[in-house]
Design a protein around this motif. Structure first.
Motif, PDB file in Angstrom:
ATOM      1  N   VAL A  13       0.846  -1.198   0.000  1.00 42.84           N
ATOM      2  CA  VAL A  13       0.000   0.000   0.000  1.00 42.84           C
ATOM      3  C   VAL A  13       0.884   1.251   0.000  1.00 42.84           C
ATOM      4  CG1 VAL A  13      -1.670   1.337   1.368  1.00 42.84           C
ATOM      5  CG2 VAL A  13      -1.948  -1.143   1.153  1.00 42.84           C
ATOM      6  N   GLN A  14       1.887   1.250   0.855  1.00 47.01           N
ATOM      7  CA  GLN A  14       2.745   2.431   0.978  1.00 47.01           C
ATOM      8  C   GLN A  14       3.538   2.673  -0.307  1.00 47.01           C
ATOM      9  OE1 GLN A  14       2.441   4.603   3.462  1.00 47.01           O
ATOM     10  NE2 GLN A  14       0.796   3.259   4.149  1.00 47.01           N
ATOM     11  N   HIS A  15       3.999   1.602  -0.924  1.00 48.61           N
ATOM     12  CA  HIS A  15       4.755   1.736  -2.181  1.00 48.61           C
ATOM     13  C   HIS A  15       3.869   2.321  -3.281  1.00 48.61           C
ATOM     14  CE1 HIS A  15       7.640   0.733  -5.337  1.00 48.61           C
ATOM     15  NE2 HIS A  15       6.619   0.225  -6.009  1.00 48.61           N
ATOM     16  N   LYS A  16       2.670   1.775  -3.404  1.00 49.23           N
ATOM     17  CA  LYS A  16       1.758   2.252  -4.457  1.00 49.23           C
ATOM     18  C   LYS A  16       1.340   3.695  -4.195  1.00 49.23           C
ATOM     19  CE  LYS A  16       0.025  -2.405  -5.337  1.00 49.23           C
ATOM     20  NZ  LYS A  16       0.481  -2.631  -6.706  1.00 49.23           N
ATOM     21  N   LEU A  17       1.164   4.030  -2.912  1.00 55.45           N
ATOM     22  CA  LEU A  17       0.787   5.409  -2.569  1.00 55.45           C
ATOM     23  C   LEU A  17       1.889   6.383  -2.978  1.00 55.45           C
ATOM     24  CD1 LEU A  17      -1.021   7.527  -1.258  1.00 55.45           C
ATOM     25  CD2 LEU A  17      -0.099   6.860   0.978  1.00 55.45           C
ATOM     26  N   THR A  18       3.140   5.984  -2.767  1.00 58.21           N
ATOM     27  CA  THR A  18       4.262   6.843  -3.177  1.00 58.21           C
ATOM     28  C   THR A  18       4.230   7.093  -4.677  1.00 58.21           C
ATOM     29  OG1 THR A  18       5.615   6.086  -1.340  1.00 58.21           O
ATOM     30  CG2 THR A  18       6.808   6.994  -3.242  1.00 58.21           C
ATOM     31  N   LEU A  19       3.946   6.049  -5.455  1.00 56.16           N
ATOM     32  CA  LEU A  19       3.852   6.219  -6.911  1.00 56.16           C
ATOM     33  C   LEU A  19       2.709   7.169  -7.260  1.00 56.16           C
ATOM     34  CD1 LEU A  19       4.399   2.501  -8.049  1.00 56.16           C
ATOM     35  CD2 LEU A  19       6.070   4.359  -8.028  1.00 56.16           C
ATOM     36  N   MET A  20       1.618   7.082  -6.519  1.00 63.50           N
ATOM     37  CA  MET A  20       0.472   7.963  -6.791  1.00 63.50           C
ATOM     38  C   MET A  20       0.773   9.419  -6.447  1.00 63.50           C
ATOM     39  SD  MET A  20      -2.827   5.812  -5.619  1.00 63.50           S
ATOM     40  CE  MET A  20      -3.936   6.873  -6.497  1.00 63.50           C
ATOM     41  N   ARG A  31      -4.859   5.827 -12.068  1.00 65.44           N
ATOM     42  CA  ARG A  31      -6.151   5.117 -11.985  1.00 65.44           C
ATOM     43  C   ARG A  31      -5.935   3.653 -11.603  1.00 65.44           C
ATOM     44  NH1 ARG A  31      -8.597   6.100 -17.455  1.00 65.44           N
ATOM     45  NH2 ARG A  31      -8.904   8.247 -16.803  1.00 65.44           N
ATOM     46  N   ARG A  32      -4.945   3.046 -12.236  1.00 66.52           N
ATOM     47  CA  ARG A  32      -4.672   1.633 -11.965  1.00 66.52           C
ATOM     48  C   ARG A  32      -4.196   1.445 -10.522  1.00 66.52           C
ATOM     49  NH1 ARG A  32      -0.423  -1.554 -11.895  1.00 66.52           N
ATOM     50  NH2 ARG A  32       1.034   0.042 -12.557  1.00 66.52           N
ATOM     51  N   LEU A  33      -3.316   2.355 -10.072  1.00 68.27           N
ATOM     52  CA  LEU A  33      -2.795   2.248  -8.701  1.00 68.27           C
ATOM     53  C   LEU A  33      -3.913   2.448  -7.679  1.00 68.27           C
ATOM     54  CD1 LEU A  33       0.470   4.286  -9.306  1.00 68.27           C
ATOM     55  CD2 LEU A  33       0.401   1.914  -8.472  1.00 68.27           C
ATOM     56  N   LEU A  34      -4.824   3.386  -7.964  1.00 63.34           N
ATOM     57  CA  LEU A  34      -5.921   3.626  -7.018  1.00 63.34           C
ATOM     58  C   LEU A  34      -6.796   2.376  -6.894  1.00 63.34           C
ATOM     59  CD1 LEU A  34      -7.334   5.538  -5.079  1.00 63.34           C
ATOM     60  CD2 LEU A  34      -8.653   6.457  -6.987  1.00 63.34           C
ATOM     61  N   GLN A  35      -7.040   1.730  -8.009  1.00 61.35           N
ATOM     62  CA  GLN A  35      -7.830   0.484  -7.980  1.00 61.35           C
ATOM     63  C   GLN A  35      -7.130  -0.583  -7.153  1.00 61.35           C
ATOM     64  OE1 GLN A  35      -9.385  -1.452 -11.367  1.00 61.35           O
ATOM     65  NE2 GLN A  35     -10.118   0.423 -12.314  1.00 61.35           N
ATOM     66  N   GLU A  36      -5.809  -0.686  -7.359  1.00 61.65           N
ATOM     67  CA  GLU A  36      -5.058  -1.727  -6.640  1.00 61.65           C
ATOM     68  C   GLU A  36      -5.045  -1.440  -5.141  1.00 61.65           C
ATOM     69  OE1 GLU A  36      -2.000  -2.730 -10.330  1.00 61.65           O
ATOM     70  OE2 GLU A  36      -1.233  -1.729  -8.532  1.00 61.65           O
ATOM     71  N   LEU A 161      -8.046   7.190   0.840  1.00 62.77           N
ATOM     72  CA  LEU A 161      -6.656   6.902   0.506  1.00 62.77           C
ATOM     73  C   LEU A 161      -5.735   7.733   1.384  1.00 62.77           C
ATOM     74  CD1 LEU A 161      -4.573   5.683  -1.513  1.00 62.77           C
ATOM     75  CD2 LEU A 161      -4.943   7.720  -2.914  1.00 62.77           C
ATOM     76  N   LEU A 162      -6.051   9.018   1.475  1.00 63.70           N
ATOM     77  CA  LEU A 162      -5.224   9.963   2.239  1.00 63.70           C
ATOM     78  C   LEU A 162      -6.119  10.807   3.131  1.00 63.70           C
ATOM     79  CD1 LEU A 162      -2.644  11.862   0.032  1.00 63.70           C
ATOM     80  CD2 LEU A 162      -2.227  10.407   1.993  1.00 63.70           C
ATOM     81  N   ALA A 163      -5.633  11.119   4.329  1.00 67.79           N
ATOM     82  CA  ALA A 163      -6.407  11.969   5.229  1.00 67.79           C
ATOM     83  C   ALA A 163      -5.518  13.086   5.757  1.00 67.79           C
ATOM     84  CB  ALA A 163      -6.948  11.141   6.393  1.00 67.79           C
ATOM     85  N   ALA A 164      -6.143  14.202   6.098  1.00 67.52           N
ATOM     86  CA  ALA A 164      -5.461  15.271   6.830  1.00 67.52           C
ATOM     87  C   ALA A 164      -5.895  15.148   8.292  1.00 67.52           C
ATOM     88  CB  ALA A 164      -5.894  16.639   6.289  1.00 67.52           C
TER      89      ALA A 164
END
Ligand code: URA
Length: 210
Positions: A13-20, A31-36, A161-164
């Protein structure tokens, strides 16, 4: 679910989030990363789905095997960026019913205003998972949850996905009974209401708009 805010710190999750987050990531890749990631977050948000057992026969012998008790699910996408998360969650839970909540911010009052609301029937019997990638101020998320509760929902979770920190606080005050599952809680909101460091406008990056 007991924790109010669960951060899914799984390495994938953390790796894909970094790519996003990376501004060089293309729309199709985003789009693909968000789905994953949605699929992996959905795994966490449904962790306490009730299990029963079913008598089955393996090729070797009969056994009482764990099986979902059949709690009904409703996925509610908060438009428009919620649709990006929705697609991934639906891959994991294809039989879930789906609803949509549309809100915009009134420029004068700054309050969220409803423009679309269509949800599955019997919400009170369902586990309701509201999805929106970015929990920023929390105002529209809290308003969406108000609307779901008015429509009868009792067991609601919020998947982002992300929160403040500001959004998490706002949701905790308005809806302490609604647990949040997210991939990360970032530093703060900037003066324009963007999550910092964040990933920019999730809807624009998802749909290629500006
Ligand atoms: N919505 C977004 O898409 N991005 C933010 O940073 C905040 C709200």
């Amino acid at each position: 679910m007991t924790e109010h805010c669960t951060i899914v710190d799984h390495p994938l999750v953390q790796h894909k989030l970094t790519l996003m987050r990376d501004k060089g990531t293309s729309t199709s890749e985003f789009r693909r990363l968000l789905q994953e990631i949605a699929l992996l977050l959905a795994y966490e948000v449904t962790r306490d789905l009730p299990l029963g057992t079913a008598r089955i026969e393996t090729p070797l012998e009969p056994m009482d095997a764990p099986k979902l008790e059949g709690k009904k699910l409703a996925l509610i996408s908060i438009l428009r960026a919620g649709n990006g998360l929705l697609d991934g969650v639906l891959q994991l839970i294809p039989s879930a019913r789906v609803g949509f909540v549309g809100l915009y911010r009134d420029e004068e009052t700054l309050e969220p205003v409803e423009y679309y609301f269509k949800v599955p029937e019997n919400l009170e019997e369902r586990m309701v998972i509201a999805v929106d990638p970015m929990l920023a101020t929390g105002n529209s998320s809290a308003a969406a949850i108000d609307m779901l509760k008015k429509a009868g929902a009792k067991d609601i979770r919020f998947l982002c996905l992300l929160a403040a920190p500001e959004g998490v606080k706002r949701m905790k005050e308005a809806h302490p009974d609604v647990p949040i599952v997210t991939a990360a809680v970032d530093s703060h909101l900037n003066e324009k209401g963007y999550i910092v460091p964040g990933l920019g406008d999730a809807g624009d990056r998802l749909f290629g708009t500006k």
